[in-house]
Design a protein around this motif. Structure first.
Motif, PDB file in Angstrom:
ATOM      1  N   UNK A  92     -81.564 -98.838  90.251  1.00 36.10           N
ATOM      2  CA  UNK A  92     -80.219 -98.302  90.061  1.00 36.10           C
ATOM      3  C   UNK A  92     -79.334 -98.663  91.252  1.00 36.10           C
ATOM      4  N   UNK A  93     -79.902 -98.567  92.451  1.00 36.99           N
ATOM      5  CA  UNK A  93     -79.132 -98.908  93.652  1.00 36.99           C
ATOM      6  C   UNK A  93     -78.884-100.408  93.768  1.00 36.99           C
ATOM      7  N   UNK A  94     -79.894-101.211  93.447  1.00 33.07           N
ATOM      8  CA  UNK A  94     -79.780-102.671  93.536  1.00 33.07           C
ATOM      9  C   UNK A  94     -80.209-103.292  92.206  1.00 33.07           C
ATOM     10  N   UNK A  95     -79.332-103.255  91.203  1.00 28.95           N
ATOM     11  CA  UNK A  95     -79.721-103.721  89.868  1.00 28.95           C
ATOM     12  C   UNK A  95     -80.049-105.213  89.779  1.00 28.95           C
ATOM     13  N   UNK A  96     -79.654-105.984  90.774  1.00 29.60           N
ATOM     14  CA  UNK A  96     -79.958-107.418  90.746  1.00 29.60           C
ATOM     15  C   UNK A  96     -81.160-107.777  91.622  1.00 29.60           C
ATOM     16  N   UNK A  97     -81.913-106.790  92.084  1.00 27.95           N
ATOM     17  CA  UNK A  97     -83.092-107.035  92.919  1.00 27.95           C
ATOM     18  C   UNK A  97     -84.331-107.042  92.017  1.00 27.95           C
ATOM     19  N   UNK A  98     -84.779-108.221  91.658  1.00 28.33           N
ATOM     20  CA  UNK A  98     -85.852-108.417  90.680  1.00 28.33           C
ATOM     21  C   UNK A  98     -87.164-107.690  91.007  1.00 28.33           C
ATOM     22  N   UNK A  99     -87.624-107.651  92.260  1.00 31.46           N
ATOM     23  CA  UNK A  99     -88.913-106.999  92.521  1.00 31.46           C
ATOM     24  C   UNK A  99     -89.007-105.548  92.055  1.00 31.46           C
ATOM     25  N   UNK A 100     -87.890-104.841  91.971  1.00 30.32           N
ATOM     26  CA  UNK A 100     -87.970-103.454  91.496  1.00 30.32           C
ATOM     27  C   UNK A 100     -88.382-103.414  90.026  1.00 30.32           C
ATOM     28  N   UNK A 101     -87.968-104.404  89.243  1.00 30.20           N
ATOM     29  CA  UNK A 101     -88.357-104.448  87.830  1.00 30.20           C
ATOM     30  C   UNK A 101     -89.813-104.863  87.679  1.00 30.20           C
ATOM     31  N   UNK A 117     -93.897-101.804  79.902  1.00 29.30           N
ATOM     32  CA  UNK A 117     -94.282-102.841  80.863  1.00 29.30           C
ATOM     33  C   UNK A 117     -93.692-104.182  80.431  1.00 29.30           C
ATOM     34  N   UNK A 118     -93.839-104.511  79.167  1.00 33.16           N
ATOM     35  CA  UNK A 118     -93.298-105.769  78.628  1.00 33.16           C
ATOM     36  C   UNK A 118     -91.784-105.826  78.839  1.00 33.16           C
ATOM     37  N   UNK A 119     -91.109-104.722  78.538  1.00 37.89           N
ATOM     38  CA  UNK A 119     -89.661-104.682  78.702  1.00 37.89           C
ATOM     39  C   UNK A 119     -89.262-104.911  80.164  1.00 37.89           C
ATOM     40  N   UNK A 120     -89.988-104.311  81.090  1.00 35.02           N
ATOM     41  CA  UNK A 120     -89.664-104.479  82.508  1.00 35.02           C
ATOM     42  C   UNK A 120     -90.028-105.874  83.015  1.00 35.02           C
ATOM     43  N   UNK A 121     -91.135-106.450  82.517  1.00 40.07           N
ATOM     44  CA  UNK A 121     -91.448-107.831  82.890  1.00 40.07           C
ATOM     45  C   UNK A 121     -90.343-108.761  82.387  1.00 40.07           C
ATOM     46  N   UNK A 122     -89.837-108.516  81.183  1.00 34.40           N
ATOM     47  CA  UNK A 122     -88.734-109.334  80.662  1.00 34.40           C
ATOM     48  C   UNK A 122     -87.484-109.161  81.520  1.00 34.40           C
ATOM     49  N   UNK A 123     -87.217-107.936  81.953  1.00 30.27           N
ATOM     50  CA  UNK A 123     -86.065-107.683  82.822  1.00 30.27           C
ATOM     51  C   UNK A 123     -86.259-108.399  84.164  1.00 30.27           C
ATOM     52  N   UNK A 124     -87.484-108.357  84.679  1.00 34.00           N
ATOM     53  CA  UNK A 124     -87.797-109.076  85.927  1.00 34.00           C
ATOM     54  C   UNK A 124     -87.521-110.573  85.760  1.00 34.00           C
ATOM     55  N   UNK A 125     -88.041-111.156  84.695  1.00 33.56           N
ATOM     56  CA  UNK A 125     -87.855-112.589  84.440  1.00 33.56           C
ATOM     57  C   UNK A 125     -86.368-112.932  84.400  1.00 33.56           C
ATOM     58  N   UNK A 126     -85.598-112.090  83.722  1.00 36.38           N
ATOM     59  CA  UNK A 126     -84.164-112.342  83.575  1.00 36.38           C
ATOM     60  C   UNK A 126     -83.401-112.131  84.880  1.00 36.38           C
ATOM     61  N   UNK A 127     -83.935-111.334  85.780  1.00 36.71           N
ATOM     62  CA  UNK A 127     -83.222-110.979  87.000  1.00 36.71           C
ATOM     63  C   UNK A 127     -83.511-111.914  88.171  1.00 36.71           C
ATOM     64  N   UNK A 128     -84.634-112.620  88.141  1.00 33.12           N
ATOM     65  CA  UNK A 128     -84.951-113.548  89.235  1.00 33.12           C
ATOM     66  C   UNK A 128     -83.878-114.634  89.283  1.00 33.12           C
ATOM     67  N   UNK A 129     -83.273-114.770  90.434  1.00 28.39           N
ATOM     68  CA  UNK A 129     -82.212-115.771  90.615  1.00 28.39           C
ATOM     69  C   UNK A 129     -82.841-117.157  90.793  1.00 28.39           C
ATOM     70  N   UNK A 130     -82.127-118.197  90.386  1.00 26.28           N
ATOM     71  CA  UNK A 130     -82.668-119.558  90.508  1.00 26.28           C
ATOM     72  C   UNK A 130     -83.176-119.894  91.908  1.00 26.28           C
ATOM     73  N   UNK A 131     -82.478-119.432  92.926  1.00 25.75           N
ATOM     74  CA  UNK A 131     -82.908-119.728  94.296  1.00 25.75           C
ATOM     75  C   UNK A 131     -84.142-118.922  94.713  1.00 25.75           C
ATOM     76  N   UNK A 132     -84.543-117.948  93.898  1.00 23.83           N
ATOM     77  CA  UNK A 132     -85.714-117.127  94.196  1.00 23.83           C
ATOM     78  C   UNK A 132     -86.961-117.535  93.406  1.00 23.83           C
ATOM     79  N   UNK A 133     -86.815-118.484  92.497  1.00 26.72           N
ATOM     80  CA  UNK A 133     -87.922-118.861  91.611  1.00 26.72           C
ATOM     81  C   UNK A 133     -89.138-119.334  92.406  1.00 26.72           C
TER      82      UNK A 133
END
Length: 185
Positions: A92-101, A117-133
């Motif tokens: 909630x504080x950092x919605x674009x920080x993928x590790x929380x998902x 779990x599946x929903x959060x893994x999908x959110x994680x996948x979608x939130x990882x920025x290209x420079x973080x891959x």
């Protein structure tokens, strides 16, 4: 809102907890499909590290470093409900920080709630920025594997897409290779 002062440490903690689950796909299909927010449980009240971190977060609810440490401490204590609530606060504080998902997905998976779990893994996948891959390849591989594993019966074509992505990130993953062979029969 305080940003992470040392996101590498927080990411390392999140990666560590994700790496613990690599290769252990849950097969319990009795998961709910709605997102659940766990209520905090006070079963770790005797843990002085957790108590100190709770006070630190109470004093500054936007201290993301303390929130990550608290969530990690709850995980160490296997207090999954409080870990989940704390990771949810972090996202909630950092919605674009993928590790929380990823961490929420790990907790849900540990609690055998595969749908969330599946929903959060999908959110994680979608939130990882290209420079973080590059830094997240192992976790991305596992997230795609978990999603594919959970899609294998309901959406075989999408499962094939996810398992191919998993193998792209980690071609040596034996479980992903086996799932790919199964899906491509």
């Amino acid at each position: 809102m305080k940003k992470l002062t040392n996101p590498k440490n927080a990411i390392a903690a999140a990666i560590f907890f994700g790496a613990v689950s690599v290769g252990y796909a849950q097969t319990d299909t009795a998961a709910t499909t709605k997102t659940t927010v766990a209520a905090p449980v006070e079963n770790t009240a005797q843990n002085p590290a957790i108590e100190g971190l709770k006070k630190q977060v109470e004093a500054n609810p936007s201290d993301t470093d303390a929130i990550v440490k608290l969530a990690t401490a709850y995980q160490d204590a296997k207090d999954w409900n409080n870990a989940l609530v704390t990771w949810q606060k972090m996202s909630t504080l950092l919605p674009d920080w993928a590790p929380s998902y990823y961490s929420q997905a790990y907790v849900y998976q540990t609690m055998k709630d595969d749908a969330n779990a599946k929903m959060m893994y999908e959110k994680y996948i979608a939130t990882v920025k290209p420079e973080e891959v590059e830094a997240n390849k192992k976790n991305l591989a596992y997230a795609h594997f978990f999603v594919a594993y959970n899609q294998k019966e309901t959406d075989k074509e999408q499962a094939k897409v996810n398992i191919a992505k998993s193998l792209e990130y980690d071609p040596a993953n034996a479980d992903a290779t086996k799932l790919s062979a199964f899906l491509n029969q």
